[in-house]
Write a protein that holds these residues in place. Structure first.
Motif, PDB file in Angstrom:
ATOM      1  N   UNK A 213       9.732   1.597  -4.160  1.00  0.00           N
ATOM      2  CA  UNK A 213      11.133   1.437  -4.541  1.00  0.00           C
ATOM      3  C   UNK A 213      11.430   0.045  -5.063  1.00  0.00           C
ATOM      4  N   UNK A 214      10.942  -0.995  -4.388  1.00  0.00           N
ATOM      5  CA  UNK A 214      11.201  -2.363  -4.844  1.00  0.00           C
ATOM      6  C   UNK A 214      10.444  -2.650  -6.133  1.00  0.00           C
ATOM      7  N   UNK A 215       9.285  -2.005  -6.330  1.00  0.00           N
ATOM      8  CA  UNK A 215       8.516  -2.228  -7.558  1.00  0.00           C
ATOM      9  C   UNK A 215       9.155  -1.547  -8.764  1.00  0.00           C
ATOM     10  N   UNK A 216      10.012  -0.543  -8.519  1.00  0.00           N
ATOM     11  CA  UNK A 216      10.685   0.157  -9.607  1.00  0.00           C
ATOM     12  C   UNK A 216      11.922  -0.587 -10.116  1.00  0.00           C
ATOM     13  N   UNK A 217      12.494  -1.450  -9.283  1.00  0.00           N
ATOM     14  CA  UNK A 217      13.713  -2.162  -9.687  1.00  0.00           C
ATOM     15  C   UNK A 217      13.485  -3.658  -9.876  1.00  0.00           C
ATOM     16  N   UNK A 218      12.314  -4.186  -9.479  1.00  0.00           N
ATOM     17  CA  UNK A 218      11.978  -5.598  -9.686  1.00  0.00           C
ATOM     18  C   UNK A 218      10.517  -5.693 -10.097  1.00  0.00           C
ATOM     19  N   UNK A 219      10.076  -6.917 -10.406  1.00  0.00           N
ATOM     20  CA  UNK A 219       8.661  -7.131 -10.730  1.00  0.00           C
ATOM     21  C   UNK A 219       7.887  -7.666  -9.532  1.00  0.00           C
ATOM     22  N   UNK A 220       8.419  -7.476  -8.330  1.00  0.00           N
ATOM     23  CA  UNK A 220       7.781  -7.993  -7.118  1.00  0.00           C
ATOM     24  C   UNK A 220       6.446  -7.304  -6.861  1.00  0.00           C
ATOM     25  N   UNK A 221       5.547  -8.034  -6.198  1.00  0.00           N
ATOM     26  CA  UNK A 221       4.292  -7.477  -5.700  1.00  0.00           C
ATOM     27  C   UNK A 221       4.505  -7.149  -4.228  1.00  0.00           C
ATOM     28  N   UNK A 222       4.192  -5.933  -3.820  1.00  0.00           N
ATOM     29  CA  UNK A 222       4.422  -5.544  -2.434  1.00  0.00           C
ATOM     30  C   UNK A 222       3.130  -5.014  -1.815  1.00  0.00           C
ATOM     31  N   UNK A 223       2.838  -5.516  -0.639  1.00  0.00           N
ATOM     32  CA  UNK A 223       1.614  -5.163   0.095  1.00  0.00           C
ATOM     33  C   UNK A 223       1.982  -4.267   1.262  1.00  0.00           C
ATOM     34  N   UNK A 224       1.202  -3.211   1.442  1.00  0.00           N
ATOM     35  CA  UNK A 224       1.440  -2.271   2.537  1.00  0.00           C
ATOM     36  C   UNK A 224       0.163  -2.103   3.344  1.00  0.00           C
ATOM     37  N   UNK A 225       0.286  -2.207   4.664  1.00  0.00           N
ATOM     38  CA  UNK A 225      -0.805  -1.859   5.571  1.00  0.00           C
ATOM     39  C   UNK A 225      -0.332  -0.663   6.379  1.00  0.00           C
ATOM     40  N   UNK A 226      -1.067   0.428   6.294  1.00  0.00           N
ATOM     41  CA  UNK A 226      -0.675   1.660   6.967  1.00  0.00           C
ATOM     42  C   UNK A 226      -0.894   1.555   8.467  1.00  0.00           C
ATOM     43  N   UNK A 227       0.128   1.953   9.224  1.00  0.00           N
ATOM     44  CA  UNK A 227       0.023   1.938  10.681  1.00  0.00           C
ATOM     45  C   UNK A 227      -0.838   3.086  11.188  1.00  0.00           C
ATOM     46  N   UNK A 228      -0.881   4.183  10.432  1.00  0.00           N
ATOM     47  CA  UNK A 228      -1.646   5.359  10.854  1.00  0.00           C
ATOM     48  C   UNK A 228      -3.135   5.214  10.559  1.00  0.00           C
ATOM     49  N   UNK A 229      -3.482   4.691   9.374  1.00  0.00           N
ATOM     50  CA  UNK A 229      -4.882   4.650   8.954  1.00  0.00           C
ATOM     51  C   UNK A 229      -5.445   3.243   8.787  1.00  0.00           C
ATOM     52  N   UNK A 230      -4.587   2.248   8.695  1.00  0.00           N
ATOM     53  CA  UNK A 230      -5.052   0.888   8.436  1.00  0.00           C
ATOM     54  C   UNK A 230      -5.388   0.648   6.977  1.00  0.00           C
ATOM     55  N   UNK A 231      -5.071   1.623   6.109  1.00  0.00           N
ATOM     56  CA  UNK A 231      -5.385   1.480   4.679  1.00  0.00           C
ATOM     57  C   UNK A 231      -4.493   0.427   4.040  1.00  0.00           C
ATOM     58  N   UNK A 232      -5.074  -0.299   3.074  1.00  0.00           N
ATOM     59  CA  UNK A 232      -4.357  -1.351   2.358  1.00  0.00           C
ATOM     60  C   UNK A 232      -3.923  -0.824   1.001  1.00  0.00           C
ATOM     61  N   UNK A 233      -2.642  -0.982   0.697  1.00  0.00           N
ATOM     62  CA  UNK A 233      -2.112  -0.562  -0.600  1.00  0.00           C
ATOM     63  C   UNK A 233      -1.319  -1.703  -1.209  1.00  0.00           C
ATOM     64  N   UNK A 234      -1.117  -1.601  -2.510  1.00  0.00           N
ATOM     65  CA  UNK A 234      -0.394  -2.654  -3.226  1.00  0.00           C
ATOM     66  C   UNK A 234       0.398  -2.018  -4.356  1.00  0.00           C
ATOM     67  N   UNK A 235       1.658  -2.438  -4.521  1.00  0.00           N
ATOM     68  CA  UNK A 235       2.488  -1.907  -5.597  1.00  0.00           C
ATOM     69  C   UNK A 235       2.975  -3.033  -6.493  1.00  0.00           C
ATOM     70  N   UNK A 236       3.126  -2.728  -7.787  1.00  0.00           N
ATOM     71  CA  UNK A 236       3.679  -3.667  -8.770  1.00  0.00           C
ATOM     72  C   UNK A 236       4.025  -2.876 -10.029  1.00  0.00           C
ATOM     73  N   UNK A 237       5.211  -3.145 -10.565  1.00  0.00           N
ATOM     74  CA  UNK A 237       5.657  -2.507 -11.810  1.00  0.00           C
ATOM     75  C   UNK A 237       5.621  -0.981 -11.732  1.00  0.00           C
ATOM     76  N   UNK A 238       5.942  -0.432 -10.572  1.00  0.00           N
ATOM     77  CA  UNK A 238       5.978   1.011 -10.411  1.00  0.00           C
ATOM     78  C   UNK A 238       4.633   1.646 -10.164  1.00  0.00           C
ATOM     79  N   UNK A 239       3.562   0.864 -10.094  1.00  0.00           N
ATOM     80  CA  UNK A 239       2.214   1.386  -9.849  1.00  0.00           C
ATOM     81  C   UNK A 239       1.846   1.213  -8.384  1.00  0.00           C
ATOM     82  N   UNK A 240       1.176   2.205  -7.833  1.00  0.00           N
ATOM     83  CA  UNK A 240       0.694   2.151  -6.460  1.00  0.00           C
ATOM     84  C   UNK A 240      -0.825   2.183  -6.456  1.00  0.00           C
ATOM     85  N   UNK A 241      -1.423   1.161  -5.894  1.00  0.00           N
ATOM     86  CA  UNK A 241      -2.888   1.088  -5.771  1.00  0.00           C
ATOM     87  C   UNK A 241      -3.228   1.280  -4.296  1.00  0.00           C
TER      88      UNK A 241
END
Length: 278
Positions: A213-241
């Motif tokens: 959501x924040x990547x769709x309205x700004x150019x921020x880089x957002x880092x996510x660490x999953x509480x369930x799996x520990x997987x690392x994700x990253x979003x920027x410019x509407x893309x989810x890695x």
């Protein structure tokens, strides 16, 4: 005016030399200020300016005794400066000998970038291994002040220890996002807008939706660490890695945050599960 007359009498070559002379002096002063910035020498320079101003004032008011005392301080102050700041002066001379004096600003910027990446890398790696949920948004060109105001102000240095402690479960600040602004932790427990895209995978939770959501309205880089799996994700410019290894995460973060390695291909990210949503 004498100055204009002197300039008129100079040849073009002499004018170029004089202009170059002045520019070089200003450049040297600028580099010296860059070197002492953030060190205890800054306070010394402030003190020297205060003493010089005081000397002019005492001279204008005719305070002879006080002027004499200030003059003694200035005369002996040079020797005191050499003694007190001997380590700093030696380091500056070593930089001159190595030809690094004028490259110091670039080196400082590179060192700060590496420190930030290392701090982020260490904290994300720690939380991923222990399945500690985390949501970190890094401001770029688009301001995040509106979202910072929804959280708890911090204005702290970005360190791995601080990031880890914020997201430890059942602590006051762990629920919400951390916003990084100008290389500092601006606030914690912030609310980010959730993505309303219908194409988001059902297996993604609130953290991932907020990151998108924040990547769709700004150019921020957002880092996510999953509480369930520990997987690392990253979003920027509407893309989810998604499902990034810690090595891939560091490379991608450097690329997006500081523009390093932008010539690299993105195929490795897609092969590891990264995909575009929305």
């Amino acid at each position: 005016m004498p100055l204009l007359e002197d300039l008129a009498n100079q040849t073009p070559l002499e004018l170029v030399i004089n202009v170059a002379d002045v520019l070089l002096v200003w450049f040297v002063i600028y580099k010296l200020i860059a070197i002492v910035k953030g060190t205890k020498a800054v306070q010394l320079l402030k003190g020297i300016f205060v003493i010089i101003i005081a000397q002019f004032i005492t001279q204008a008011l005719g305070l002879d005794t006080l002027q004499w005392l200030i003059q003694q301080v200035l005369e002996w102050g040079v020797l005191a400066i050499i003694i007190i700041f001997q380590p700093e002066l030696r380091r500056a001379l070593e930089q001159i000998g190595r030809g690094k004096l004028f490259a110091s600003s670039t080196l400082q910027e590179e060192s700060e970038r590496n420190r930030l990446i290392e701090a982020m890398n260490k904290s994300v790696s720690y939380m991923a291994k222990r399945r500690i949920g985390a949501l970190i948004s890094i401001e770029r060109e688009t301001g995040l002040s509106d979202y910072i105001e929804t959280g708890i102000p911090m204005n702290s240095d970005l360190t791995s220890e601080l990031m880890i402690n914020i997201f430890i479960p059942n602590t006051p600040l762990h629920d919400g996002a951390v916003v990084v602004q100008k290389n500092r932790v601006a606030a914690a427990a912030c609310y980010l807008p959730l993505s309303e895209s219908p194409f988001i995978s059902k297996e993604l939770g609130t953290r991932h939706r907020a990151a998108l959501g924040i990547s769709e309205v700004t150019d921020a880089i957002t880092i996510v660490v999953s509480e369930e799996t520990g997987a690392i994700s990253l979003t920027a410019n509407g893309d989810l890695h998604r499902n990034l290894s810690i090595e891939d995460f560091e490379v991608k973060l450097r690329q997006l945050w500081f523009g390093e390695g932008e010539e690299q291909q993105n195929s490795s990210w897609w092969s590891r599960g990264g995909k575009r949503n929305g």
